[in-house]
Design a protein around this motif. Structure first.
Motif, PDB file in Angstrom:
ATOM      1  N   ASN A  48      66.154 -21.469 -23.287  1.00  0.00           N
ATOM      2  CA  ASN A  48      66.609 -20.106 -23.552  1.00  0.00           C
ATOM      3  C   ASN A  48      67.574 -20.102 -24.740  1.00  0.00           C
ATOM      4  O   ASN A  48      67.504 -19.244 -25.619  1.00  0.00           O
ATOM      5  CB  ASN A  48      67.311 -19.515 -22.328  1.00  0.00           C
ATOM      6  N   PHE A  49      68.458 -21.086 -24.754  1.00  0.00           N
ATOM      7  CA  PHE A  49      69.415 -21.243 -25.846  1.00  0.00           C
ATOM      8  C   PHE A  49      68.693 -21.489 -27.171  1.00  0.00           C
ATOM      9  O   PHE A  49      69.002 -20.869 -28.190  1.00  0.00           O
ATOM     10  CB  PHE A  49      70.346 -22.410 -25.506  1.00  0.00           C
ATOM     11  N   LEU A  50      67.708 -22.373 -27.159  1.00  0.00           N
ATOM     12  CA  LEU A  50      66.965 -22.712 -28.375  1.00  0.00           C
ATOM     13  C   LEU A  50      66.239 -21.497 -28.937  1.00  0.00           C
ATOM     14  O   LEU A  50      66.318 -21.206 -30.136  1.00  0.00           O
ATOM     15  CB  LEU A  50      65.973 -23.841 -28.089  1.00  0.00           C
ATOM     16  N   ILE A  51      65.564 -20.760 -28.077  1.00  0.00           N
ATOM     17  CA  ILE A  51      64.835 -19.568 -28.521  1.00  0.00           C
ATOM     18  C   ILE A  51      65.815 -18.515 -29.039  1.00  0.00           C
ATOM     19  O   ILE A  51      65.607 -17.927 -30.105  1.00  0.00           O
ATOM     20  CB  ILE A  51      63.961 -19.004 -27.390  1.00  0.00           C
ATOM     21  N   SER A  52      66.878 -18.272 -28.293  1.00  0.00           N
ATOM     22  CA  SER A  52      67.865 -17.260 -28.692  1.00  0.00           C
ATOM     23  C   SER A  52      68.490 -17.588 -30.036  1.00  0.00           C
ATOM     24  O   SER A  52      68.579 -16.733 -30.925  1.00  0.00           O
ATOM     25  CB  SER A  52      68.964 -17.149 -27.640  1.00  0.00           C
ATOM     26  N   TYR A  53      68.929 -18.833 -30.214  1.00  0.00           N
ATOM     27  CA  TYR A  53      69.600 -19.188 -31.460  1.00  0.00           C
ATOM     28  C   TYR A  53      68.633 -19.319 -32.626  1.00  0.00           C
ATOM     29  O   TYR A  53      69.029 -19.173 -33.777  1.00  0.00           O
ATOM     30  CB  TYR A  53      70.485 -20.426 -31.270  1.00  0.00           C
ATOM     31  N   THR A  54      67.366 -19.537 -32.347  1.00  0.00           N
ATOM     32  CA  THR A  54      66.363 -19.479 -33.414  1.00  0.00           C
ATOM     33  C   THR A  54      66.238 -18.042 -33.905  1.00  0.00           C
ATOM     34  O   THR A  54      66.199 -17.789 -35.119  1.00  0.00           O
ATOM     35  CB  THR A  54      65.005 -20.004 -32.911  1.00  0.00           C
ATOM     36  N   ILE A  55      66.202 -17.106 -32.963  1.00  0.00           N
ATOM     37  CA  ILE A  55      66.148 -15.683 -33.333  1.00  0.00           C
ATOM     38  C   ILE A  55      67.394 -15.289 -34.113  1.00  0.00           C
ATOM     39  O   ILE A  55      67.314 -14.637 -35.160  1.00  0.00           O
ATOM     40  CB  ILE A  55      65.976 -14.806 -32.079  1.00  0.00           C
ATOM     41  N   TYR A  56      68.571 -15.706 -33.621  1.00  0.00           N
ATOM     42  CA  TYR A  56      69.818 -15.375 -34.316  1.00  0.00           C
ATOM     43  C   TYR A  56      69.841 -15.976 -35.716  1.00  0.00           C
ATOM     44  O   TYR A  56      70.314 -15.341 -36.671  1.00  0.00           O
ATOM     45  CB  TYR A  56      71.034 -15.878 -33.540  1.00  0.00           C
ATOM     46  N   GLY A  57      69.345 -17.174 -35.869  1.00  0.00           N
ATOM     47  CA  GLY A  57      69.302 -17.825 -37.183  1.00  0.00           C
ATOM     48  C   GLY A  57      68.375 -17.118 -38.146  1.00  0.00           C
ATOM     49  O   GLY A  57      68.698 -16.936 -39.322  1.00  0.00           O
ATOM     50  N   ILE A  58      67.203 -16.707 -37.660  1.00  0.00           N
ATOM     51  CA  ILE A  58      66.256 -15.984 -38.510  1.00  0.00           C
ATOM     52  C   ILE A  58      66.841 -14.650 -38.951  1.00  0.00           C
ATOM     53  O   ILE A  58      66.775 -14.290 -40.124  1.00  0.00           O
ATOM     54  CB  ILE A  58      64.907 -15.800 -37.778  1.00  0.00           C
ATOM     55  N   VAL A  59      67.436 -13.927 -38.009  1.00  0.00           N
ATOM     56  CA  VAL A  59      68.032 -12.624 -38.344  1.00  0.00           C
ATOM     57  C   VAL A  59      69.166 -12.795 -39.343  1.00  0.00           C
ATOM     58  O   VAL A  59      69.251 -12.047 -40.329  1.00  0.00           O
ATOM     59  CB  VAL A  59      68.513 -11.899 -37.067  1.00  0.00           C
ATOM     60  N   SER A  60      70.039 -13.778 -39.123  1.00  0.00           N
ATOM     61  CA  SER A  60      71.150 -13.962 -40.067  1.00  0.00           C
ATOM     62  C   SER A  60      70.649 -14.433 -41.426  1.00  0.00           C
ATOM     63  O   SER A  60      71.231 -14.084 -42.458  1.00  0.00           O
ATOM     64  CB  SER A  60      72.198 -14.917 -39.509  1.00  0.00           C
ATOM     65  N   SER A  61      69.555 -15.181 -41.460  1.00  0.00           N
ATOM     66  CA  SER A  61      68.973 -15.597 -42.744  1.00  0.00           C
ATOM     67  C   SER A  61      68.409 -14.410 -43.497  1.00  0.00           C
ATOM     68  O   SER A  61      68.544 -14.317 -44.721  1.00  0.00           O
ATOM     69  CB  SER A  61      67.871 -16.630 -42.520  1.00  0.00           C
ATOM     70  N   ILE A  62      67.773 -13.518 -42.777  1.00  0.00           N
ATOM     71  CA  ILE A  62      67.244 -12.297 -43.414  1.00  0.00           C
ATOM     72  C   ILE A  62      68.395 -11.428 -43.916  1.00  0.00           C
ATOM     73  O   ILE A  62      68.314 -10.830 -44.990  1.00  0.00           O
ATOM     74  CB  ILE A  62      66.343 -11.523 -42.431  1.00  0.00           C
ATOM     75  N   LEU A  63      69.479 -11.386 -43.155  1.00  0.00           N
ATOM     76  CA  LEU A  63      70.623 -10.556 -43.548  1.00  0.00           C
ATOM     77  C   LEU A  63      71.412 -11.113 -44.726  1.00  0.00           C
ATOM     78  O   LEU A  63      72.331 -10.460 -45.214  1.00  0.00           O
ATOM     79  CB  LEU A  63      71.548 -10.341 -42.353  1.00  0.00           C
ATOM     80  N   VAL A  64      71.059 -12.295 -45.203  1.00  0.00           N
ATOM     81  CA  VAL A  64      71.683 -12.823 -46.418  1.00  0.00           C
ATOM     82  C   VAL A  64      71.411 -11.885 -47.587  1.00  0.00           C
ATOM     83  O   VAL A  64      72.229 -11.757 -48.497  1.00  0.00           O
ATOM     84  CB  VAL A  64      71.183 -14.263 -46.709  1.00  0.00           C
ATOM     85  N   ILE A  65      70.294 -11.193 -47.527  1.00  0.00           N
ATOM     86  CA  ILE A  65      69.933 -10.235 -48.585  1.00  0.00           C
ATOM     87  C   ILE A  65      71.016  -9.172 -48.738  1.00  0.00           C
ATOM     88  O   ILE A  65      71.329  -8.758 -49.857  1.00  0.00           O
ATOM     89  CB  ILE A  65      68.567  -9.578 -48.278  1.00  0.00           C
ATOM     90  N   VAL A  66      71.597  -8.738 -47.625  1.00  0.00           N
ATOM     91  CA  VAL A  66      72.647  -7.722 -47.703  1.00  0.00           C
ATOM     92  C   VAL A  66      74.044  -8.336 -47.546  1.00  0.00           C
ATOM     93  O   VAL A  66      74.997  -7.645 -47.217  1.00  0.00           O
ATOM     94  CB  VAL A  66      72.432  -6.602 -46.650  1.00  0.00           C
ATOM     95  N   LEU A  67      74.142  -9.618 -47.766  1.00  0.00           N
ATOM     96  CA  LEU A  67      75.385 -10.389 -47.804  1.00  0.00           C
ATOM     97  C   LEU A  67      76.078 -10.585 -46.454  1.00  0.00           C
ATOM     98  O   LEU A  67      76.972 -11.412 -46.349  1.00  0.00           O
ATOM     99  CB  LEU A  67      76.376  -9.802 -48.810  1.00  0.00           C
ATOM    100  N   ILE A  68      75.702  -9.855 -45.419  1.00  0.00           N
ATOM    101  CA  ILE A  68      76.298 -10.067 -44.097  1.00  0.00           C
ATOM    102  C   ILE A  68      75.885 -11.427 -43.549  1.00  0.00           C
ATOM    103  O   ILE A  68      76.652 -12.104 -42.882  1.00  0.00           O
ATOM    104  CB  ILE A  68      75.872  -8.942 -43.129  1.00  0.00           C
ATOM    105  N   GLY A  69      74.668 -11.828 -43.856  1.00  0.00           N
ATOM    106  CA  GLY A  69      74.145 -13.102 -43.375  1.00  0.00           C
ATOM    107  C   GLY A  69      74.906 -14.304 -43.896  1.00  0.00           C
ATOM    108  O   GLY A  69      74.895 -15.363 -43.269  1.00  0.00           O
ATOM    109  N   MET A  70      75.574 -14.166 -45.024  1.00  0.00           N
ATOM    110  CA  MET A  70      76.358 -15.285 -45.560  1.00  0.00           C
ATOM    111  C   MET A  70      77.541 -15.601 -44.650  1.00  0.00           C
ATOM    112  O   MET A  70      78.040 -16.716 -44.658  1.00  0.00           O
ATOM    113  CB  MET A  70      76.830 -14.977 -46.974  1.00  0.00           C
ATOM    114  N   VAL A  71      77.972 -14.625 -43.883  1.00  0.00           N
ATOM    115  CA  VAL A  71      79.035 -14.839 -42.909  1.00  0.00           C
ATOM    116  C   VAL A  71      78.432 -15.225 -41.554  1.00  0.00           C
ATOM    117  O   VAL A  71      78.934 -16.107 -40.866  1.00  0.00           O
ATOM    118  CB  VAL A  71      79.908 -13.570 -42.771  1.00  0.00           C
TER     119      VAL A  71
END
Length: 107
Positions: A48-71
């Motif tokens: 559950n942890f692996l799947i959840s944090y994979t999703i969180y990582g993908i979302v934060s990587s996509i959000l790098v476009i709007v600079l929030i993902g860099m944080v």
């Protein structure tokens, strides 16, 4: 109270994830899940942890476009490291630890 072997196998699920993210933990979980409810709990919790944090990582990587993902991306990585270490310690101590911020796909 789980036996010493059960606690060791549950902790190994998390420790092996540092070296083999998927293969090591799934081998231990599939090997011991029918023999031990404690190992089964920690195996499900890890995946559950692996799947959840994979999703969180993908979302934060996509959000790098709007600079929030860099944080967000470094925070997600740091939380994954901290929660993996905590879960390994709690498993070895014999606790049924539930990792915060995890979406429970497997119950």
């Amino acid at each position: 109270m789980p036996t010493k072997d059960e606690r060791l196998m549950a902790a190994l699920i998390y420790v092996l994830s540092f070296f083999t993210v998927f293969i090591g933990p799934i081998i231990i979980w599939l090997w011991k899940k029918d023999e031990s409810e404690f190992v089964d709990h920690h195996g499900k919790e890890y995946f559950n942890f692996l799947i959840s944090y994979t999703i969180y990582g993908i979302v934060s990587s996509i959000l790098v476009i709007v600079l929030i993902g860099m944080v967000l991306a470094p925070i997600v990585g740091l939380l994954a490291l901290i929660f993996t270490i905590l879960a390994a310690i709690k498993a070895y101590e014999g606790e049924r630890y539930r990792i915060p911020t995890v979406i429970h796909f497997f119950k």
